[in-house]
Design a protein around this motif. Structure first.
Motif, PDB file in Angstrom:
ATOM      1  N   ALA A   1      -5.712  21.850   5.706  1.00  0.00           N
ATOM      2  CA  ALA A   1      -4.687  21.402   6.642  1.00  0.00           C
ATOM      3  C   ALA A   1      -5.367  20.769   7.854  1.00  0.00           C
ATOM      4  O   ALA A   1      -6.447  21.201   8.277  1.00  0.00           O
ATOM      5  N   SER A   2      -4.733  19.729   8.394  1.00  0.00           N
ATOM      6  CA  SER A   2      -5.235  19.126   9.630  1.00  0.00           C
ATOM      7  C   SER A   2      -4.141  19.241  10.691  1.00  0.00           C
ATOM      8  O   SER A   2      -2.980  18.924  10.432  1.00  0.00           O
ATOM      9  N   LEU A   3      -4.516  19.722  11.870  1.00  0.00           N
ATOM     10  CA  LEU A   3      -3.553  19.969  12.935  1.00  0.00           C
ATOM     11  C   LEU A   3      -3.671  18.887  13.996  1.00  0.00           C
ATOM     12  O   LEU A   3      -4.780  18.527  14.418  1.00  0.00           O
ATOM     13  N   LEU A   4      -2.544  18.373  14.433  1.00  0.00           N
ATOM     14  CA  LEU A   4      -2.512  17.333  15.463  1.00  0.00           C
ATOM     15  C   LEU A   4      -2.836  17.951  16.815  1.00  0.00           C
ATOM     16  O   LEU A   4      -2.131  18.854  17.283  1.00  0.00           O
ATOM     17  N   ALA A   5      -3.917  17.452  17.454  1.00  0.00           N
ATOM     18  CA  ALA A   5      -4.323  17.945  18.767  1.00  0.00           C
ATOM     19  C   ALA A   5      -3.923  17.001  19.892  1.00  0.00           C
ATOM     20  O   ALA A   5      -3.696  17.441  21.027  1.00  0.00           O
ATOM     21  N   ASP A   6      -3.832  15.701  19.589  1.00  0.00           N
ATOM     22  CA  ASP A   6      -3.485  14.731  20.627  1.00  0.00           C
ATOM     23  C   ASP A   6      -2.975  13.460  19.953  1.00  0.00           C
ATOM     24  O   ASP A   6      -3.383  13.141  18.823  1.00  0.00           O
ATOM     25  N   GLU A   7      -2.088  12.733  20.652  1.00  0.00           N
ATOM     26  CA  GLU A   7      -1.558  11.495  20.105  1.00  0.00           C
ATOM     27  C   GLU A   7      -1.145  10.558  21.227  1.00  0.00           C
ATOM     28  O   GLU A   7      -0.630  10.985  22.260  1.00  0.00           O
ATOM     29  N   SER A   8      -1.384   9.260  21.014  1.00  0.00           N
ATOM     30  CA  SER A   8      -0.873   8.228  21.923  1.00  0.00           C
ATOM     31  C   SER A   8      -0.405   7.051  21.094  1.00  0.00           C
ATOM     32  O   SER A   8      -0.994   6.729  20.059  1.00  0.00           O
ATOM     33  N   ILE A   9       0.685   6.420  21.519  1.00  0.00           N
ATOM     34  CA  ILE A   9       1.292   5.311  20.786  1.00  0.00           C
ATOM     35  C   ILE A   9       1.533   4.164  21.748  1.00  0.00           C
ATOM     36  O   ILE A   9       2.070   4.366  22.840  1.00  0.00           O
TER      37      ILE A   9
ATOM     38  N   VAL B   1       0.866  -1.182   0.000  1.00  0.00           N
ATOM     39  CA  VAL B   1       0.000   0.000   0.000  1.00  0.00           C
ATOM     40  C   VAL B   1       0.897   1.224   0.000  1.00  0.00           C
ATOM     41  O   VAL B   1       1.801   1.340   0.825  1.00  0.00           O
ATOM     42  N   ARG B   2       0.675   2.140  -0.938  1.00  0.00           N
ATOM     43  CA  ARG B   2       1.484   3.356  -1.010  1.00  0.00           C
ATOM     44  C   ARG B   2       1.107   4.329   0.101  1.00  0.00           C
ATOM     45  O   ARG B   2       1.971   5.015   0.663  1.00  0.00           O
ATOM     46  N   GLY B   3      -0.180   4.405   0.444  1.00  0.00           N
ATOM     47  CA  GLY B   3      -0.568   5.342   1.486  1.00  0.00           C
ATOM     48  C   GLY B   3      -2.017   5.179   1.909  1.00  0.00           C
ATOM     49  O   GLY B   3      -2.860   4.698   1.141  1.00  0.00           O
ATOM     50  N   ILE B   4      -2.293   5.554   3.153  1.00  0.00           N
ATOM     51  CA  ILE B   4      -3.661   5.647   3.670  1.00  0.00           C
ATOM     52  C   ILE B   4      -3.759   6.975   4.408  1.00  0.00           C
ATOM     53  O   ILE B   4      -2.954   7.268   5.297  1.00  0.00           O
ATOM     54  N   ALA B   5      -4.732   7.793   4.031  1.00  0.00           N
ATOM     55  CA  ALA B   5      -4.896   9.105   4.652  1.00  0.00           C
ATOM     56  C   ALA B   5      -6.371   9.443   4.704  1.00  0.00           C
ATOM     57  O   ALA B   5      -7.209   8.775   4.080  1.00  0.00           O
ATOM     58  N   CYS B   6      -6.681  10.498   5.437  1.00  0.00           N
ATOM     59  CA  CYS B   6      -8.063  10.975   5.544  1.00  0.00           C
ATOM     60  C   CYS B   6      -8.097  12.455   5.171  1.00  0.00           C
ATOM     61  O   CYS B   6      -8.310  13.319   6.022  1.00  0.00           O
ATOM     62  N   PRO B   7      -7.864  12.767   3.886  1.00  0.00           N
ATOM     63  CA  PRO B   7      -7.848  14.174   3.467  1.00  0.00           C
ATOM     64  C   PRO B   7      -9.258  14.760   3.426  1.00  0.00           C
ATOM     65  O   PRO B   7     -10.223  14.065   3.119  1.00  0.00           O
ATOM     66  N   ILE B   8      -9.353  16.035   3.727  1.00  0.00           N
ATOM     67  CA  ILE B   8     -10.621  16.762   3.683  1.00  0.00           C
ATOM     68  C   ILE B   8     -10.496  17.834   2.608  1.00  0.00           C
ATOM     69  O   ILE B   8      -9.649  18.729   2.704  1.00  0.00           O
ATOM     70  N   ARG B   9     -11.319  17.739   1.574  1.00  0.00           N
ATOM     71  CA  ARG B   9     -11.254  18.672   0.440  1.00  0.00           C
ATOM     72  C   ARG B   9     -12.316  19.762   0.583  1.00  0.00           C
ATOM     73  O   ARG B   9     -13.433  19.493   1.038  1.00  0.00           O
ATOM     74  N   ASP B  10     -11.969  20.970   0.142  1.00  0.00           N
ATOM     75  CA  ASP B  10     -12.975  22.024   0.111  1.00  0.00           C
ATOM     76  C   ASP B  10     -13.744  21.963  -1.201  1.00  0.00           C
ATOM     77  O   ASP B  10     -13.579  21.041  -2.002  1.00  0.00           O
ATOM     78  N   GLU B  11     -14.584  22.948  -1.451  1.00  0.00           N
ATOM     79  CA  GLU B  11     -15.441  22.906  -2.638  1.00  0.00           C
ATOM     80  C   GLU B  11     -14.674  23.117  -3.934  1.00  0.00           C
ATOM     81  O   GLU B  11     -15.224  22.906  -5.028  1.00  0.00           O
ATOM     82  N   ASN B  12     -13.384  23.530  -3.858  1.00  0.00           N
ATOM     83  CA  ASN B  12     -12.542  23.662  -5.043  1.00  0.00           C
ATOM     84  C   ASN B  12     -11.514  22.543  -5.145  1.00  0.00           C
ATOM     85  O   ASN B  12     -10.572  22.642  -5.922  1.00  0.00           O
ATOM     86  N   TRP B  13     -11.683  21.496  -4.340  1.00  0.00           N
ATOM     87  CA  TRP B  13     -10.804  20.334  -4.293  1.00  0.00           C
ATOM     88  C   TRP B  13      -9.464  20.624  -3.633  1.00  0.00           C
ATOM     89  O   TRP B  13      -8.569  19.777  -3.644  1.00  0.00           O
ATOM     90  N   ALA B  14      -9.283  21.811  -3.079  1.00  0.00           N
ATOM     91  CA  ALA B  14      -8.070  22.066  -2.297  1.00  0.00           C
ATOM     92  C   ALA B  14      -8.170  21.294  -0.979  1.00  0.00           C
ATOM     93  O   ALA B  14      -9.266  21.039  -0.470  1.00  0.00           O
ATOM     94  N   THR B  15      -7.027  20.929  -0.420  1.00  0.00           N
ATOM     95  CA  THR B  15      -6.981  20.101   0.781  1.00  0.00           C
ATOM     96  C   THR B  15      -6.829  20.970   2.020  1.00  0.00           C
ATOM     97  O   THR B  15      -5.894  21.776   2.117  1.00  0.00           O
TER      98      THR B  15
END
Length: 642
Positions: A65-73, A49-63
């Motif tokens: 930005a998503s900001l990291l608010a929290d993370e746990s590993i 698999v080359r990639g898995i993402a969850c992009p959010i597009r606007d009405e002009n297909w621009a992406t």
């Protein structure tokens, strides 16, 4: 790609730090994680698999930005789990991501999207990218929501339409690795993302047949899941690293593409810059004109050609308010008034700067074929172009009939703008040029502007403004244009034309967002705006060197080192080579004979951007070995034997 470093302005044209790239593994399963996206999911070293993402597009297909608010590993002996909370559009959308990998060959990705307020989007949800190597042209089984299975395949040539639809699962093999991918929470479909020079096929939601843009209501929650199962061992082992072999130069049947430079309204060089423009000495001036702009552009081209003759290639945009035959006759008169002999013309209705699905609906009014007939009347004797002034998807969906040559442009940042994706687009370009050559048939195959940035946006209202000069998809002004990155990328783009008999292409304009000569702009240009006059970007020297080589007998390069790309041509008295390192580590190249070598890198950057004639006046060394640091370019000249 390279991590952030103090000289990132030299390498990337921006001080923006590149997202951290972290590696996770569980047994034979491994992946990279960067900016909330999985990259290079591998099993026994084979990318499945080359990639898995969850992009959010606007009405002009621009992406967005998503900001990291929290993370746990969490890491364990048999697997890992990564949890992230990411915020989009100032918190209008919150995404909870979970990635789980196991040593048994299972991988699970889940996304929960919470709309805090009403949110308008063209697409919100998972996309999965399939690699090209060991995938293009191979069998594919498509599982549908009712459990039915359709036997299909990943296309070899680029498909203008969706590869598969109504998807709830996929089964296929990658180098003998059996791969099953299941989708939940939405209906998915697959497109051939090579159309946009992406190095992947893309399975995504929602289907394009559904209305867009669409609304996520405040309080709405959507949940999606992707499960990947892999098993088996690769049939082809990866060779161990060997000492660098000697570079071989083999004659072929092609000539190197001739270099064009693009000009259009808003990117016309002022007269004091004409000396620098003439140093480039392109074979072709590629003029994009309308009836309103043709006179000024033609007069500028006339002045530029004083002492530097070049062919004139017109890209004509005919506004919908104009009568096409009259508009073309007007432009022909402007060319004649400027004493320009026009070699080739492509004319399109303005409406064809937008993108349409193959099934339509297509614009009403005169078609591109109608305009070709009008061109023959106004420009007798000129070659008649067929194709588009945008990108390969539009050509693939609207294939020309009667014409003398076929053309399209290319941008590297339609879907993603991170450094890795942009470099991977060079792999995609090889597929684009293969399909473009097949589509052109016996006709000339000529490329418009091939660049990182987006010249125009066929998919929305316009290109994305980029005053902060960061890495943004669909941006018209990409900061890497001013950096070593663009210089190395351009070498890779020309290298990708090998085997496809490309007659010509443009890698830049003179000035403006796609230019190679520094001029003041509305965005900041650190390292340049404080440096004085007569400053050029590193790409200037690549274009200039390749322009010298254009039309000469092309040589194929064998035994290049890892991540090294190159272009070579033989003239009567010498052989010229330009090599670039697209990777993240220094790489040696052993030459077949001693050469005169100049290297454009971080050490020579300052002198190169202040010296338009750097290729002549900089110190060269002679040798038969060269080591290229990441994103550096070597210019080599060696005597032709015999």
């Amino acid at each position: 790609m390279m991590t952030h470093r103090p000289d990132s302005l030299i390498y990337f044209g921006t001080a923006e730090p590149a997202p951290a790239d972290r590696t996770f593994s569980a047994g034979a399963l491994s992946l990279h994680l960067s900016d909330g996206a999985v990259r290079h999911l591998c099993w026994h070293g084979v990318e499945v698999v080359r990639g898995i993402a969850c992009p959010i597009r606007d009405e002009n297909w621009a992406t967005h930005a998503s900001l990291l608010a929290d993370e746990s590993i969490t890491n364990g002996p048999d697997g890992f789990e990564i949890r992230q909370v990411r915020l989009v559009a100032d918190g209008a959308l919150r995404i909870n991501l979970v990635f789980k990998g196991g040593s048994d060959g299972t991988f699970l990705a889940t996304a929960e999207m919470f709309a805090d307020r009403e949110f308008i989007t063209n697409r919100a949800g998972f996309t999965l990218l399939h690699p090209l190597r060991d995938v293009a042209g191979t069998p594919l089984n498509v599982i549908h929501p009712d459990g039915a299975v359709t036997a299909s395949q990943f296309p070899l040539l680029i498909s203008p339409d969706q590869v598969a639809g109504d998807i709830s699962g996929l089964r296929h093999s990658v180098n003998e690795i059996d791969t099953e991918i299941l989708f939940r929470g939405e209906v998915f479909e697959m497109e051939d993302q090579r159309n946009w020079s992406d190095a992947s096929f893309k399975t995504y939601c929602r289907p394009l047949s559904r209305p867009r843009p669409y609304r996520l209501n405040a309080g709405e929650i959507q949940r999606q899941e992707i499960q990947v199962r892999v098993q088996g061992t690769p049939s082809r082992a990866f060779p161990a690293a060997q000492p660098s072999p000697i570079l071989e130069l083999k004659p072929g049947t092609e000539t190197l593409p001739r270099l064009a430079v693009a000009m259009e309204d808003g990117a016309i060089p002022d007269r004091p810059l004409h000396r620098l423009c003439r140093l480039l000495n392109p074979s072709i001036l590629q003029l994009r004109v309308t009836p309103q702009t043709a006179q000024a552009i033609c007069e500028s081209a006339k002045l530029l050609m004083a002492g530097n003759p070049a062919e004139i290639e017109l890209e004509v945009v005919v506004p919908s308010t104009e009568n096409p035959p009259a508009a073309l006759a007007h432009i022909a008169a402007d060319c004649k008034s400027a004493s320009l002999a026009v070699a080739r013309v492509l004319a399109l209705p303005e409406s064809y700067l937008h993108s349409y699905q193959s099934s339509g609906p297509w614009p009403a009014g005169p078609t591109p074929q109608d305009h070709a007939k009008y061109v023959r009347v106004s420009f007798p004797g000129a070659g008649i172009g067929g194709g588009v002034l945008t990108y390969f998807p539009e050509l693939n969906r609207c294939r020309p009939d009667l014409c003398d040559y076929v053309t399209h442009g290319s941008t590297a940042i339609t879907h993603a703008a991170d450094d890795s994706s942009v470099m991977e687009s060079l792999e995609g370009l090889i597929h684009v040029f293969t399909s473009g050559r097949a589509l052109a048939g016996e006709r000339d195959y000529r490329l418009g502007l091939v660049a990182i940035g987006m010249r125009s946006n066929p998919y929305g209202a316009g290109v994305v403004e980029n005053l902060p000069q960061t890495r943004i998809a669909m941006a018209g002004a990409d900061p890497r244009q001013r950096s070593l990155f663009a210089a190395a990328w351009a070498v890779g783009a020309v290298a990708a034309t090998e085997g496809h008999h490309v007659s010509s292409l443009a890698l830049s304009a003179f000035v403006g967002p796609f230019g190679v000569i520094h001029t003041p702009q509305t965005w900041a240009q650190p390292l340049y705006q404080e440096g004085g006059t007569d400053m050029v970007y590193p790409l200037f020297h690549v274009v200039r060197f390749l322009a010298r080589m254009g039309g000469a007998a092309r040589l194929s390069l064998q035994n290049l080192g890892n991540e090294i790309v190159g272009v070579a041509a033989r003239e009567n008295s010498c052989t010229r080579l330009v090599l670039a390192n697209l990777g993240t580590c220094a790489s040696p190249v052993r030459l077949p004979q001693e050469a005169e070598i100049r290297i454009l890198n971080a050490d020579s950057f300052a002198s190169a951007i202040r010296g338009p004639d750097w290729l002549e006046v900089s110190d060269a060394h002679r040798g038969s070995d060269v080591t290229l640091e990441p994103l550096s370019v070597a210019f080599l000249t060696m005597p032709t034997a015999g």
